[in-house]
Structure formats: C-alpha cells, structure tokens
Design a protein around this motif. Structure first.
Motif: not given
Length: 161
Positions: A49-51, A61-82
């Motif tokens: 996983y990458k940070t 600041h907000f930290v997201f830890v996701i599989p190295v093979t994946a791409h962060l979904d920016m909308k889902a990330a924003a929603a996840a931290v309100n």
C-alpha cells in the motif's frame, strides 16, 4: 547489510509491541512504481500500500493509504473525510508537514496525526506492507495493527476498474 536505522514508524511500533518485519531494497534516482517495489521486497503487489497526503483549501491535511496498484478516487476520498474537495499536497511541503520524504512516507509516525483513511481492500489481507518511513524500506504488519497504529478509518476510496 548495514543495520537498519529505526524510523519514527518503527519506534512507534516497537513501543506498542507490534510485530512487524522490515524489507529493504536498493533505491536509484528515479521514482519506483508500486509493482516494482512489491517485486523488490518479494511481496504480492496487492499487499503493498502507498500513502498519499492530500489537503483541502485551508491546507488541512488528510492521509489515504491505498493499494499501490490502485488510483485514489478524489470524490470518494473527499467524501470519506467530509470535505468538498481535496488535492494532493505539494511534494515540496511533504517533509515539512509529515517528517517524511516522497517514496518514504509512512502512515505511522508522522510529525502530526492527520485524519487517516485506509482503503477497505485491506480487509482481504493477512499482511500489508507500507513504507517504514524511509525510501527503500518497507514494513509488513497485520492489517489490524496498521489500522490501530495509524488511527485510521476503513472506507472504499479507490477508483473501480
């Protein structure tokens, strides 16, 4: 091989008596892709996983830890931290804000604890590898230990294929 100098992340795991192992690899000048790191540490790329550190318009600041093979979904990330919108933090600020450098940013042991989200695919793993806080050094630990030590929430924040 030279003895590995303890990083902040390792010291925190040691203090908490968390079991982890260290896998080191040679680093060159260039940036390595996640699947390359996985091969170098002899791990399945699904376990590595990458940070990512993102910020909102107010530079919180907000930290997201996701599989190295994946791409962060920016909308889902924003929603996840309100938040309405997040963007990647400028790389020049990374060391100042987290104490870590690009390619060596661990979700454990940052200078300040930031809200952290780990992608829910972590629930499928027995072991997960993340940066140990230094380029060329990965640490493997149980997913529940990573979640506890990074005080993270687990949510789906990656783009589906």
């Amino acid at each position: 091989m030279a003895k590995q100098k303890k990083t902040n992340a390792m010291r925190q795991l040691d203090r908490a008596k968390v079991d982890y192992d260290i896998r080191m690899f040679e680093i060159g000048e260039g940036h390595l892709e996640g699947h390359e790191v996985a091969a170098l540490i002899n791990a399945n790329s699904a376990e590595v996983y990458k940070t990512l550190v993102l910020e909102n318009a107010d530079h919180e600041h907000f930290v997201f830890v996701i599989p190295v093979t994946a791409h962060l979904d920016m909308k889902a990330a924003a929603a996840a931290v309100n938040e309405k919108k997040l963007h990647l933090m400028p790389l020049d600020d990374l060391k100042k804000v987290t104490g870590y450098v690009r390619g060596g940013c661990s979700p454990i042991g940052m200078k300040t604890h930031f809200p952290t989200v780990i992608n829910d695919t972590i629930g499928l793993l027995d072991r997960v590898f993340v940066s140990a806080g230094q380029r060329g050094v990965q640490m493997g630990l149980a997913p529940h230990d990573l979640i506890d030590m990074s005080r993270a929430e687990v949510k789906d924040v990656i783009q589906s294929h």
